[in-house]
Design a protein around this motif. Structure first.
Motif, short mmCIF file in Angstrom:
data_model
loop_
_atom_site.label_atom_id
_atom_site.label_comp_id
_atom_site.label_asym_id
_atom_site.label_seq_id
_atom_site.Cartn_x
_atom_site.Cartn_y
_atom_site.Cartn_z
N VAL A 120 -35.42 12.07 -21.48
CA VAL A 120 -35.97 10.84 -20.89
C VAL A 120 -36.58 9.95 -21.98
O VAL A 120 -36.37 8.73 -22.00
N TRP A 167 -33.89 8.14 -23.87
CA TRP A 167 -33.38 6.96 -23.16
C TRP A 167 -34.37 5.80 -23.28
O TRP A 167 -33.96 4.63 -23.43
N THR A 214 -33.30 2.22 -25.01
CA THR A 214 -33.37 0.93 -24.30
C THR A 214 -34.39 -0.01 -24.93
O THR A 214 -34.18 -1.24 -24.96
N TRP A 226 -28.91 1.02 -19.11
CA TRP A 226 -29.89 1.09 -18.01
C TRP A 226 -29.36 1.92 -16.84
O TRP A 226 -30.12 2.64 -16.19
N ASP A 227 -28.06 1.86 -16.60
CA ASP A 227 -27.48 2.74 -15.57
C ASP A 227 -27.65 4.22 -15.97
O ASP A 227 -28.01 5.06 -15.14
N LYS A 268 -29.90 5.36 -17.98
CA LYS A 268 -31.33 5.69 -17.95
C LYS A 268 -31.77 6.01 -16.54
O LYS A 268 -32.51 6.99 -16.31
N ARG A 269 -31.32 5.17 -15.54
CA ARG A 269 -31.70 5.46 -14.15
C ARG A 269 -31.13 6.82 -13.71
O ARG A 269 -31.82 7.59 -13.03
N ALA A 270 -29.88 7.11 -14.10
CA ALA A 270 -29.29 8.41 -13.76
C ALA A 270 -30.05 9.56 -14.43
O ALA A 270 -30.27 10.63 -13.84
N TYR A 282 -33.21 9.53 -15.24
CA TYR A 282 -34.47 9.72 -14.53
C TYR A 282 -34.25 10.51 -13.24
O TYR A 282 -35.05 11.39 -12.89
N ALA A 283 -33.19 10.15 -12.51
CA ALA A 283 -32.91 10.88 -11.27
C ALA A 283 -32.64 12.36 -11.56
O ALA A 283 -33.17 13.26 -10.89
N TYR A 334 -35.93 14.36 -12.57
CA TYR A 334 -36.79 14.87 -11.51
C TYR A 334 -36.12 16.02 -10.75
O TYR A 334 -36.78 17.00 -10.36
#
Length: 459
Positions: A42, A45, A49, A143-144, A146-148, A150-151, A154
């Motif tokens: 994380v 990423w 970014t 950013w896609d 990074k969001r993946a 993060y998902a 968790y």
């Protein structure tokens, strides 16, 4: 399964618990390493970014400067922004995420943008126009990702924490159960062995001396204590055996004294009175001959009685003809018409006997036969001496009424005490068994031959 030494039994439960706790610590460290890895992904990423965002801001600023024509006052700002663009685009983690075509474009256009020799806004603007859309697309893709990330972060973090907590609980539960089970086994083993030692020492203290088997191998302190108890019991049994022998010798002296007093001394007194009477009242002829005949008979009775006492003490037949002949002579003198005896003596077995063993065996046979004659109500008896598997074996069987269950099980009785002591005196094992006849008792005496004993001690 071989028994563990006492020290190992005590250390078993803690060792297993410690091993499981080490596994738990190792698994926890592995889980923490996974969590650190996820955190690092994380953070990576975020760094990528952030650097790309700074690069794009610098690129937009460069585009603005290049679009409005270059002025000498804008030179330092351009160089500063160009440095920021280059430094952030060439950041290793950003370059690692770049697709190969974008990396090639960056390597091609950056030297034009960073040119220090006579700034020309047209090539710089062209380079920025070609580069910035690609960077915007790359930024969207990052950013896609990074969001993946993060998902996934968790999800994976929750999975690692859940697995770590569940496995830790299972291992702790296993530690608890194994500690309880192994501790219970250890306590039971220790209590059993302590109970055995306590029973043996109680018997030893109470004076009820029973031979105790010594451990075949000394593994721990309990085996050493058991060996010491067995050794003390053997020594006390030897002491008791000596006392019994002394008591038997004293009893034999009393019996000899009574026999001499009741028979030989009485007969000598009678003979002395007859001689005194003959001296005071001399007779002649037939009366004197009759008196001398009676005196001769008394002297013969005295001689027979003394010979019988001597024979009871140590039969001459035993030294001259051997154990079988002495046994047969004893049975002929004492057996009744209602009982038949059969003797089976191997010649090799009798020749292997020492003088002490021969005398002791005769005493055992005579005492046993006397007990059978007096108490067994038997009609047939059998005495056998033979060699079986490097052991000398003496058996005395009868078809009488047998013995009580406690005597068969080994509880010493008054009639068997002397036999046990005599057997122990020559290293023999004495046991009571059921006779080979339908009824009755078998007395079994067996001991290792001297030659076999020497071989066992000198391999």
């Amino acid at each position: 399964m071989p028994r563990l030494p006492f020290v190992y039994q005590l250390a078993l439960a803690p060792a297993v618990v410690i091993a499981l706790l080490v596994v738990l610590i190792g698994y926890s460290l592995f889980g923490l390493a996974q969590i650190r890895h996820e955190n690092e992904v994380v953070r990576q990423w975020v760094r990528i970014t952030d650097h790309l965002h700074l690069a794009m801001e610098a690129g937009y600023r460069l585009q603005k400067i290049a679009t409005h024509q270059f002025e000498p006052a804008a030179g330092p700002e351009y160089l500063e922004q160009a440095t920021i663009l280059s430094g952030n685009l060439l950041y290793p983690e950003v370059l690692y995420k770049m697709p190969s075509h974008l990396r090639a474009l960056v390597e091609k256009e950056l030297p034009i943008i960073n040119s220090r020799d006579g700034f020309n806004p047209v090539p710089a603007k062209t380079a920025l126009v070609a580069l910035m859309p690609k960077l915007e697309a790359f930024n969207g893709a990052l950013w896609d990702g990074k969001r993946a990330a993060y998902a996934n972060y968790y999800t994976r973090l929750n999975s690692v924490i859940a697995n770590l907590a569940e496995t830790s609980l299972y291992i702790l539960l296993a530690c608890l159960l194994l500690a309880v089970v192994l501790s219970a086994i250890t306590v039971r083993s220790v209590r059993t062995r302590l109970g055995t030692l306590a029973r043996q020492t109680r018997l030893l203290c109470s004076g009820n001396l029973v031979p105790v088997d010594s451990p075949s191998r000394i593994r721990d302190e309990f085996d050493e204590l058991a060996h010491c108890v067995a050794d003390m019991t053997r020594r006390l049994l030897n002491v008791v055996a000596v006392e019994k022998v002394l008591q038997g010798a004293e009893h034999e002296r009393k019996r000899i004294a009574m026999d001499l007093h009741d028979q030989a001394l009485a007969d000598l007194t009678a003979a002395a009175r007859m001689l005194e009477s003959a001296e005071k009242h001399p007779l002649g002829g037939a009366e004197q001959a009759q008196q001398l005949l009676m005196l001769g008979q008394e002297i013969g009775n005295i001689s027979t009685g003394i010979r019988r006492i001597i024979d009871d003490l140590h039969p001459q037949t035993l030294d001259i003809l051997g154990l079988e002949a002495a046994t047969r002579s004893f049975l002929e003198r004492n057996a009744t018409a209602s009982m038949d005896w059969a003797l089976h003596f191997e010649q090799a077995a009798e020749q292997a006997l020492t003088e002490f063993q021969r005398v002791n065996l005769f005493r055992i046979i005579s005492e046993s036969a006397t007990n059978v004659l007096q108490h067994a109500h038997a009609s047939v008896g059998e005495i056998a001496l033979r060699i079986v598997d490097d052991h000398m074996v003496l058996t005395i069987d009868d078809d009488g009424i047998g013995l009580a269950a406690d005597a068969i099980s080994g509880t010493p009785g008054h009639g068997l005490s002397n036999l046990r002591q005599r057997a122990r005196a020559m290293g023999a094992v004495f046991s009571l068994e059921h006779s080979r006849f339908n009824t009755g008792t078998r007395l079994d005496f067996r001991w290792l031959l001297a030659a076999s004993r020497e071989t066992s001690f000198h391999p």
